[in-house]
Design a protein around this motif. Structure first.
Motif, PDB file in Angstrom:
ATOM      1  N   ILE A   3       3.015 -14.619 -17.594  1.00 18.77           N
ATOM      2  CA  ILE A   3       1.934 -13.683 -17.303  1.00 18.77           C
ATOM      3  C   ILE A   3       1.572 -12.927 -18.568  1.00 18.77           C
ATOM      4  N   ARG A   4       0.272 -12.863 -18.823  1.00 18.11           N
ATOM      5  CA  ARG A   4      -0.231 -12.173 -20.006  1.00 18.11           C
ATOM      6  C   ARG A   4      -1.572 -11.528 -19.676  1.00 18.11           C
ATOM      7  N   LYS A   5      -1.998 -10.624 -20.541  1.00 22.88           N
ATOM      8  CA  LYS A   5      -3.307  -9.995 -20.392  1.00 22.88           C
ATOM      9  C   LYS A   5      -4.394 -11.042 -20.611  1.00 22.88           C
ATOM     10  N   ALA A   6      -5.444 -10.975 -19.820  1.00 21.81           N
ATOM     11  CA  ALA A   6      -6.558 -11.924 -19.940  1.00 21.81           C
ATOM     12  C   ALA A   6      -7.313 -11.693 -21.239  1.00 21.81           C
ATOM     13  N   ARG A   7      -7.907 -12.792 -21.726  1.00 29.16           N
ATOM     14  CA  ARG A   7      -8.759 -12.757 -22.910  1.00 29.16           C
ATOM     15  C   ARG A   7     -10.164 -13.195 -22.509  1.00 29.16           C
ATOM     16  N   ASP A   9     -11.902 -15.600 -23.556  1.00 29.07           N
ATOM     17  CA  ASP A   9     -12.032 -17.043 -23.351  1.00 29.07           C
ATOM     18  C   ASP A   9     -11.382 -17.530 -22.058  1.00 29.07           C
ATOM     19  N   ASP A  10     -10.736 -16.647 -21.303  1.00 28.75           N
ATOM     20  CA  ASP A  10     -10.172 -16.985 -19.993  1.00 28.75           C
ATOM     21  C   ASP A  10     -11.182 -16.790 -18.867  1.00 28.75           C
ATOM     22  N   LEU A  11     -12.281 -16.130 -19.158  1.00 27.89           N
ATOM     23  CA  LEU A  11     -13.175 -15.698 -18.090  1.00 27.89           C
ATOM     24  C   LEU A  11     -13.757 -16.832 -17.255  1.00 27.89           C
ATOM     25  N   SER A  12     -14.104 -17.941 -17.855  1.00 27.47           N
ATOM     26  CA  SER A  12     -14.674 -19.017 -17.039  1.00 27.47           C
ATOM     27  C   SER A  12     -13.634 -19.560 -16.062  1.00 27.47           C
ATOM     28  N   ARG A  13     -12.387 -19.657 -16.489  1.00 32.85           N
ATOM     29  CA  ARG A  13     -11.328 -20.129 -15.585  1.00 32.85           C
ATOM     30  C   ARG A  13     -11.062 -19.099 -14.489  1.00 32.85           C
ATOM     31  N   ILE A  14     -11.033 -17.822 -14.847  1.00 35.47           N
ATOM     32  CA  ILE A  14     -10.849 -16.757 -13.860  1.00 35.47           C
ATOM     33  C   ILE A  14     -11.979 -16.808 -12.833  1.00 35.47           C
ATOM     34  N   ALA A  15     -13.217 -16.950 -13.312  1.00 37.85           N
ATOM     35  CA  ALA A  15     -14.367 -17.021 -12.410  1.00 37.85           C
ATOM     36  C   ALA A  15     -14.265 -18.235 -11.492  1.00 37.85           C
ATOM     37  N   VAL A  61      -3.262 -12.850 -16.268  1.00 35.71           N
ATOM     38  CA  VAL A  61      -3.303 -14.232 -15.799  1.00 35.71           C
ATOM     39  C   VAL A  61      -1.910 -14.843 -15.806  1.00 35.71           C
ATOM     40  N   PHE A  62      -1.700 -15.761 -14.881  1.00 36.73           N
ATOM     41  CA  PHE A  62      -0.515 -16.612 -14.891  1.00 36.73           C
ATOM     42  C   PHE A  62      -0.930 -17.851 -15.669  1.00 36.73           C
ATOM     43  N   ASP A  63      -0.315 -18.051 -16.829  1.00 37.37           N
ATOM     44  CA  ASP A  63      -0.719 -19.123 -17.738  1.00 37.37           C
ATOM     45  C   ASP A  63       0.521 -19.852 -18.232  1.00 37.37           C
ATOM     46  N   ASN A  64       0.688 -21.090 -17.782  1.00 36.80           N
ATOM     47  CA  ASN A  64       1.773 -21.925 -18.303  1.00 36.80           C
ATOM     48  C   ASN A  64       1.174 -23.163 -18.962  1.00 36.80           C
ATOM     49  N   GLY A  65       0.074 -22.941 -19.681  1.00 32.70           N
ATOM     50  CA  GLY A  65      -0.688 -24.022 -20.287  1.00 32.70           C
ATOM     51  C   GLY A  65      -1.997 -24.218 -19.563  1.00 32.70           C
ATOM     52  N   VAL A  66      -1.997 -23.865 -18.272  1.00 32.77           N
ATOM     53  CA  VAL A  66      -3.200 -23.855 -17.436  1.00 32.77           C
ATOM     54  C   VAL A  66      -3.185 -22.526 -16.696  1.00 32.77           C
ATOM     55  N   ILE A  67      -4.306 -21.829 -16.702  1.00 27.91           N
ATOM     56  CA  ILE A  67      -4.379 -20.586 -15.930  1.00 27.91           C
ATOM     57  C   ILE A  67      -4.447 -20.970 -14.459  1.00 27.91           C
ATOM     58  N   LYS A  68      -3.435 -20.529 -13.717  1.00 27.15           N
ATOM     59  CA  LYS A  68      -3.315 -20.916 -12.313  1.00 27.15           C
ATOM     60  C   LYS A  68      -3.597 -19.777 -11.352  1.00 27.15           C
ATOM     61  N   GLY A  69      -3.684 -18.554 -11.862  1.00 26.05           N
ATOM     62  CA  GLY A  69      -3.960 -17.414 -11.008  1.00 26.05           C
ATOM     63  C   GLY A  69      -4.180 -16.178 -11.843  1.00 26.05           C
ATOM     64  N   PHE A  70      -4.653 -15.116 -11.186  1.00 25.77           N
ATOM     65  CA  PHE A  70      -4.864 -13.851 -11.894  1.00 25.77           C
ATOM     66  C   PHE A  70      -4.754 -12.684 -10.929  1.00 25.77           C
ATOM     67  N   ILE A  71      -4.506 -11.521 -11.519  1.00 31.11           N
ATOM     68  CA  ILE A  71      -4.478 -10.275 -10.768  1.00 31.11           C
ATOM     69  C   ILE A  71      -5.290  -9.259 -11.549  1.00 31.11           C
ATOM     70  N   GLN A  72      -6.075  -8.453 -10.823  1.00 31.77           N
ATOM     71  CA  GLN A  72      -6.857  -7.387 -11.435  1.00 31.77           C
ATOM     72  C   GLN A  72      -6.426  -6.081 -10.800  1.00 31.77           C
ATOM     73  N   ILE A  92       3.446 -18.521  -7.591  1.00 26.55           N
ATOM     74  CA  ILE A  92       2.618 -17.882  -8.612  1.00 26.55           C
ATOM     75  C   ILE A  92       2.131 -16.514  -8.142  1.00 26.55           C
ATOM     76  N   GLY A  93       1.670 -16.429  -6.900  1.00 27.56           N
ATOM     77  CA  GLY A  93       1.246 -15.144  -6.353  1.00 27.56           C
ATOM     78  C   GLY A  93       2.390 -14.138  -6.349  1.00 27.56           C
ATOM     79  N   ASN A  94       3.592 -14.598  -5.993  1.00 24.66           N
ATOM     80  CA  ASN A  94       4.769 -13.715  -6.023  1.00 24.66           C
ATOM     81  C   ASN A  94       5.052 -13.218  -7.424  1.00 24.66           C
ATOM     82  N   GLU A  95       4.930 -14.100  -8.409  1.00 27.53           N
ATOM     83  CA  GLU A  95       5.168 -13.679  -9.797  1.00 27.53           C
ATOM     84  C   GLU A  95       4.136 -12.658 -10.255  1.00 27.53           C
TER      85      GLU A  95
END
Length: 148
Positions: A3-7, A9-15, A61-72, A92-95
């Motif tokens: 888990i890391r802060k979103a950037r 360039d992550d926005l299209s995947r988050i959307a 974002v949860f990112d292990n090479g692919v962004i699989k989820g996010f929390i705001q 992933i949601g639990n994490e």
């Protein structure tokens, strides 16, 4: 930790994650084709978030090479928590929730009353229904408040 802060360039995947979840979970409730399949598009959603530091500073974002989820989050409130439907039921949601509780000190959220799957998940994470309700803006559907 994945888990890391979103950037920016992550926005299209988050959307993409947000829109797909929104269509699956909320279209059956609201039946609003114009919103779900017209207004709700990746490009327009990215344009709304792009360069908005107040939002970007609160998305993880949860990112292990692919962004699989996010929390705001906003303060101690969870505003959004979504996991790509292809990766749900993998913890992933639990994490994301555990990270937000431990590191961001979240303690409440609002959920659509008819989204019983989400409410059950939040309850398993230690949140409980408070009895507070409010209308989802512009609809006749209720949001319910959950608190830790």
């Amino acid at each position: 930790m994945n888990i890391r802060k979103a950037r920016i360039d992550d926005l299209s995947r988050i959307a993409e994650i947000y829109i797909f979840n929104n269509r699956i979970n909320y279209f059956p409730i609201f039946q609003d084709e114009e919103f779900s399949f017209g207004e709700l598009q990746v490009v327009s959603l990215v344009n709304r978030y792009f360069n908005k530091d107040e939002i970007m500073n609160h998305i993880y974002v949860f990112d292990n090479g692919v962004i699989k989820g996010f929390i705001q989050v906003n303060g101690t409130e969870i505003c959004k928590l979504y996991v790509d439907t292809f990766f749900q039921s993998q913890g992933i949601g639990n994490e994301l929730m555990g990270y937000a509780i431990k590191n961001l000190h979240v303690d409440h959220l609002w959920a659509l009353e008819k989204n019983t799957r989400a409410i059950s998940f939040y309850q398993r994470c230690g949140f409980h229904l408070t009895g507070e309700k409010q209308f989802e803006e512009g609809t006749t559907e209720y949001l319910v408040k959950l608190k830790r």
